[in-house]
Scaffold this active site. Sequence first.
Site: not given
Length: 408
Positions: A51, A145-149, A181, A193
């Site tokens: 990306d 790795g599931l994009s909590s942020s 971020e 993300d």
Amino acid sequence: MIVPSTRSPEELAAEARAFLAEKAGPDTDPAAPTGTWLAPGRVNLIGDHVDYAYGVCLPYATTMATAVAARKRSDGLLRMLSQAPNGELLDASVALAELDEAVNAPDATPGILPDWRGYIAGTVHALGAGGMDIAVVSDVPLGSGLSSSAALECAVGVAARDLYELGTSDEELIAATMRAENFYVGANTGGLDQNAVVRGRAGHALALDFLGNTHEQVPCAMEGYQLLIADSHVEHSHATGEYSSRRGLIDAAAAALSCSFREEDIVERAVEWAAENPADALGNEPEVVRRRVRHVHSETARTIEAVEALKAGDVERFGRLMNDSHASLRDDYEIVPDALEAAVQAALQAGAVGARITGGGFGGSTIALCPDDRVDEVAAAIESATRSGGFPVPTIYATSAQDGARRV
């Protein structure tokens, strides 16, 4: 064992409202009632670490989500309430005026608020919204790795947009959450993300082309198959050095070679550049540069092919491309720890048609695309292989594509 489904959007929203009322008090201003907003995590089916290199990614928004309850306040203060994984109450306040000073300081550098507060306060400040009380409840596991942020940023972003009637477009919202971020927290990530979390659509994956800055909704019913996510409990952080070292090299190569990494000769060009300019290549040996650039080049080509396979309903072909992607991330980009490699190989041996690490790597989660009649066997094999290897036993979820960030 596959864990039961996560909380519904309505359950998450109700818990967030109750959390805010308990810790910050009930609504007292009729003009500032509490609302609730939700943003999902994301899983990337294929196309990792491209990306930020003009590549193509194929994520979708997951069933795991973050909800925020929020209301306006008139004193320019952000009060943020959350709960750490160990149950500790997180209660912090940040004055938006202080953020103004920090952002506009002559010596301002990324990382002005480098913890959980930065994801929230950075998003609100970048959008130009005002004071808020915000309570967070989430089912997106941290460090997975599931994009909590991004789920947190985007839930806060849609809340701020609605409460302050900002009229912000999705593109502007994505830009603000990325700035939170990258600048406020100081994590040098790309835009995969936030795009997936904002633009998600139930039953669809999102094909993101970062060279043309385009996106396309791609139906991904995958009849007869399920996608399993295995959270390894090996935590990673995008703000740490390994991720940044990979991106730093690719950024340097892009600047020096004026390339998109889709050129046929880009790998050899990058090797020659590294040999002639070792300092510009950040000290990476030419052979390391070869592997890193080869991953970026091949991963974009694989993802373009995977989009076509998904459109054609060719799940077996899609699975083979997932496997090739994992091998490239392991061998060329070197981001796959032993625990996640064990999970991937166990899934394939148990009948998954495709399995790979997903996300930024160095920990986090793996995904496995399984025929319906092999789901339980694949889950059991992942648990057995990680346990026998002395690794943490993953938590395994079945998931499907959901809608993106929204009010609930």
